[in-house]
Scaffold this motif. Structure first.
Motif, PDB file in Angstrom:
ATOM      1  N   SER A 398       0.844  -1.198   0.000  1.00 29.06           N
ATOM      2  CA  SER A 398       0.000   0.000   0.000  1.00 29.06           C
ATOM      3  C   SER A 398       0.873   1.239   0.000  1.00 29.06           C
ATOM      4  N   ALA A 399       2.125   1.098   0.411  1.00 26.91           N
ATOM      5  CA  ALA A 399       3.080   2.216   0.436  1.00 26.91           C
ATOM      6  C   ALA A 399       4.477   1.610   0.295  1.00 26.91           C
ATOM      7  N   SER A 400       5.493   2.450   0.524  1.00 27.96           N
ATOM      8  CA  SER A 400       6.861   1.952   0.460  1.00 27.96           C
ATOM      9  C   SER A 400       7.019   0.761   1.394  1.00 27.96           C
ATOM     10  N   THR A 401       7.662  -0.290   0.913  1.00 31.73           N
ATOM     11  CA  THR A 401       7.747  -1.553   1.631  1.00 31.73           C
ATOM     12  C   THR A 401       9.186  -2.039   1.654  1.00 31.73           C
ATOM     13  N   HIS A 402       9.563  -2.707   2.750  1.00 32.45           N
ATOM     14  CA  HIS A 402      10.883  -3.302   2.875  1.00 32.45           C
ATOM     15  C   HIS A 402      10.767  -4.823   2.849  1.00 32.45           C
ATOM     16  N   VAL A 403      11.726  -5.464   2.176  1.00 31.92           N
ATOM     17  CA  VAL A 403      11.828  -6.917   2.165  1.00 31.92           C
ATOM     18  C   VAL A 403      13.245  -7.292   2.565  1.00 31.92           C
ATOM     19  N   LEU A 457      20.443  -8.528   3.112  1.00 28.27           N
ATOM     20  CA  LEU A 457      20.107  -7.396   2.256  1.00 28.27           C
ATOM     21  C   LEU A 457      18.767  -6.808   2.688  1.00 28.27           C
ATOM     22  N   ASP A 458      18.699  -5.498   2.676  1.00 29.47           N
ATOM     23  CA  ASP A 458      17.438  -4.794   2.906  1.00 29.47           C
ATOM     24  C   ASP A 458      17.015  -4.169   1.575  1.00 29.47           C
ATOM     25  N   VAL A 459      15.873  -4.615   1.068  1.00 29.45           N
ATOM     26  CA  VAL A 459      15.382  -4.144  -0.224  1.00 29.45           C
ATOM     27  C   VAL A 459      14.213  -3.197   0.016  1.00 29.45           C
ATOM     28  N   THR A 460      14.337  -1.974  -0.474  1.00 28.16           N
ATOM     29  CA  THR A 460      13.262  -0.995  -0.359  1.00 28.16           C
ATOM     30  C   THR A 460      12.495  -0.941  -1.674  1.00 28.16           C
ATOM     31  N   ILE A 461      11.192  -1.233  -1.580  1.00 28.73           N
ATOM     32  CA  ILE A 461      10.325  -1.222  -2.756  1.00 28.73           C
ATOM     33  C   ILE A 461       9.530   0.086  -2.736  1.00 28.73           C
ATOM     34  N   PRO A 462       9.656   0.918  -3.733  1.00 30.78           N
ATOM     35  CA  PRO A 462       8.983   2.227  -3.698  1.00 30.78           C
ATOM     36  C   PRO A 462       7.476   2.085  -3.843  1.00 30.78           C
ATOM     37  N   ALA A 463       6.770   3.039  -3.275  1.00 37.12           N
ATOM     38  CA  ALA A 463       5.317   3.077  -3.448  1.00 37.12           C
ATOM     39  C   ALA A 463       4.999   3.202  -4.930  1.00 37.12           C
ATOM     40  N   GLY A 464       3.993   2.511  -5.356  1.00 34.87           N
ATOM     41  CA  GLY A 464       3.596   2.574  -6.754  1.00 34.87           C
ATOM     42  C   GLY A 464       4.338   1.605  -7.654  1.00 34.87           C
ATOM     43  N   ALA A 465       5.148   0.713  -7.066  1.00 37.29           N
ATOM     44  CA  ALA A 465       5.842  -0.287  -7.887  1.00 37.29           C
ATOM     45  C   ALA A 465       4.813  -1.119  -8.644  1.00 37.29           C
TER      46      ALA A 465
END
Length: 623
Positions: A398-403, A457-465
């Motif tokens: 729904s917004a910026s997400t971390h994996v 690793l910390d992966v930041t997925i931007p909002a709107g991906a």
């Protein structure tokens, strides 16, 4: 075991010393390019580790197939023998000790097991005999060879010259004589002879079996092996299955080792050449089962046939040193690696990669045999590898997400040698992966047991991906020769919408347990087996639901943590024919919130009759 948790994930690649003359190809080698020795070992190791992640230690088998488990364990034996890796000897012995007794029908097989791995299914018994010969070859423990002899003695009682002049019956009821049972008989008895000094008994049985089989009519005029004989002792002309062709090749080769009769190799070559000739078993250069064709589906037996063929084709290539046979090996291995593999290193039924494809432990064992065929007889020592976990994560954003992704770096090499490995990570444009560069140092312990170190690793997925699959890659290098790349395929999805039994199901399938899939739109759990889907809804979601197209004797449970379950639906009628098939909706709103996910578990409401819940399609949405 949750399919996304890889207990064994060792993607080994690299190079040995220049003195050995083997150099690893660059990480970006062209698709289809023949693998070097180190790379071939790497691919086989990864496939073997993935296969063994499905091994169930309680019943000591691969659920839920008896003869298929024998073949899978024999393939693991091949792997250990071919590569020098001995990590899975305890699992072989676990199966031997736990499953050598008598068991009622339905516990490990549809048939009653009579003890010593025998049953009314004579061919099933023979598969286990070959498995224990393999275990003896690996360990030299006489208990395994003794068991193979007991199995052969049992099968010997079903050799019957009063019908069709000889041959072993396929079943205890003595209703059918066929290629698989007799190919297995020749191979098993010849293997026993070749491991027992001063033997004459088993050599005589192998020769008798070969003479009968080659004159039986099951080998047709094109050199292809039909399935069996009719009641009038004529060939039934039934489907040429690859495993029958492979077993005929393997039987002749083992008997040749016993006798050195050149006529045997002449027949073996005729069988092999027929398999790869036009009209044989190959389509566009790829080994193809009859049931691989468009519009057809291989059952759980057919899924393993090609691997059996490749097991004995490996023997053929090693024995004859014919470049045509070796080239065929290289082509199958490269095709599988390039076209029939996902990010979690699972290998499918259709080696060409044609869709729809099916992935399970049976298809894994089958394709592993092709990868093993490409491994040199003397495997390399030095290697470097990396794998990712999770390999197929799902994000419902729904917004910026971390994996969080773990890169597991592994190395093999001479004992007490240090290898420093550099890790370079990369993510799609607009994404961020931290750290982008790092390094680890490993102290190697030989080529049989890799050592490893983890990089987080910390992966930041931007909002709107955008919805779809996005790859995060990690390339691990050490010097100019050791290099390998791995990846994590992150699925961005605002809803789940998939057919079961397909690759689209895999990222959502949290725990397959002992469930089975016989093709597209088919996953079921019989007895005390189950399967679980996980839907990682965003923490700020207000409502969520899942729709299951489901039938037969189902039980459905929901959870927010995958541990504590609430039963929400139970079929109380004993439906066996799908007449209750319907779309059923279940509310998952109670399982929303930070640190939670929606878990859906399907099992069998009547565990004693084998018609458990079957799911065809799944849709999960949130608002």
């Amino acid at each position: 075991m949750p399919v996304h948790r890889r207990t064994f994930r060792l993607l080994l690649a690299g190079a040995v010393t220049l003195a050995l003359g083997l150099v690893s190809p660059p990480a970006g080698a062209s698709p289809g390019e023949a693998a070097s020795g180190p790379t071939a070992v790497a691919r086989a190791r990864v496939a073997a580790d993935q296969l063994m992640s499905s091994y169930e230690p309680g019943k000591a088998w691969f659920p839920s197939s008896w003869w298929n488990s024998a073949v899978a364990l024999q393939t693991i034996g091949d792997y250990m023998q071919r590569t020098g890796d001995r990590r899975y000897l305890p699992q072989l012995d676990n199966t031997f000790e736990k499953d050598k007794g008598a068991f009622p029908a339905g516990y490990l097989s549809g048939d009653e097991l009579l003890g010593n791995f025998t049953s009314r299914a004579i061919d099933d018994s023979e598969w286990w005999g070959l498995t224990w010969v393999q275990a003896y070859d690996l360990t030299k423990n006489p208990k395994y060879l003794d068991m193979a002899v007991k199995i052969a003695e049992y099968v010997e009682g079903y050799w019957d010259p009063s019908t069709c002049g000889g041959g072993v019956w396929w079943n205890g009821e003595r209703t059918y004589k066929n290629a698989v049972t007799n190919g297995l008989w020749i191979r098993l008895t010849a293997e026993l002879h070749n491991r027992m000094p001063d033997d004459t008994r088993w050599l005589g049985r192998a020769q008798e079996g070969w003479n009968w089989f080659t004159k039986s009519g099951m080998i047709n005029s094109a050199g292809l092996v039909n399935d069996g004989l009719k009641d009038n002792c004529q060939s039934n002309g039934d489907t040429v299955w690859s495993y029958n062709q492979g077993l005929a090749i393997g039987a002749g080769l083992e008997l040749w080792r016993a006798t050195r009769n050149p006529a045997l190799l002449t027949t073996v070559r005729r069988l092999a050449d027929a398999a790869i000739a036009p009209g044989g078993l190959v389509t566009d250069g790829v080994l193809t089962e009859y049931c691989d064709a468009p519009g057809r589906t291989c059952d759980d037996n057919g899924k393993q046939f090609k691997g059996i063929f490749m097991r004995y084709w490996t023997d053929l290539a090693d024995t004859t040193h014919d470049s045509r046979y070796a080239d065929f090996v290289a082509q199958q291995a490269a095709t599988i690696w390039d076209n029939d593999r996902d990010a979690s290193d699972r290998l499918g039924e259709r080696w060409s990669g044609q869709t729809p494809n099916v992935f399970d432990w049976r298809t894994q064992a089958s394709a592993l045999s092709a990868l093993l065929a490409a491994v040199p007889a003397t495997p390399p020592i030095r290697s470097l590898s990396a794998t990712t976990d999770p390999a197929l994560p799902v994000v419902m954003p729904s917004a910026s997400t971390h994996v969080k992704v773990t890169v597991d770096v592994q190395a093999t090499g001479p004992a007490d040698q240090q290898i420093t490995a550099n890790v370079q990570a990369a993510a799609p444009s607009g994404w961020t992966v931290t750290p982008a560069r790092s390094s680890v140092t490993l102290t190697t312990r030989g080529n049989a047991v890799p050592v490893h170190a983890a990089v987080q690793l910390d992966v930041t997925i931007p909002a709107g991906a955008a919805d779809g699959t996005h790859s995060v890659t990690a390339t691990v290098t050490s010097g100019p020769l050791l290099s390998y790349s791995t990846r994590s395929d992150i699925l961005i999805a605002h809803k789940a919408d998939f057919d079961t039994g397909t690759s689209a199901e895999t990222p959502w399938l949290y725990d397959a347990d002992g469930s089975q899939s016989n093709g597209v739109q088919n996953r079921f759990a019989d007895g005390h087996s189950y399967f679980v889907y996980r839907f990682p809804f965003p923490a700020d979601a207000k409502s969520a639901s899942v729709v299951l197209t489901i039938d037969n004797e189902f039980a459905v449970q929901l959870s927010g943590d995958g541990q504590n379950w609430t039963t929400v639906a139970t079929e109380t009628n004993q439906y066996h024919d799908g007449q209750n098939k319907a779309d059923r909706t279940f509310d998952l709103t109670l399982y929303l919130g930070a640190g939670k996910a929606g878990y859906v578990r399907i099992s069998d409401s009547f565990p004693n009759d084998g018609w458990g819940g079957r799911v065809y399609h799944v849709t999960a949405t949130y608002k």
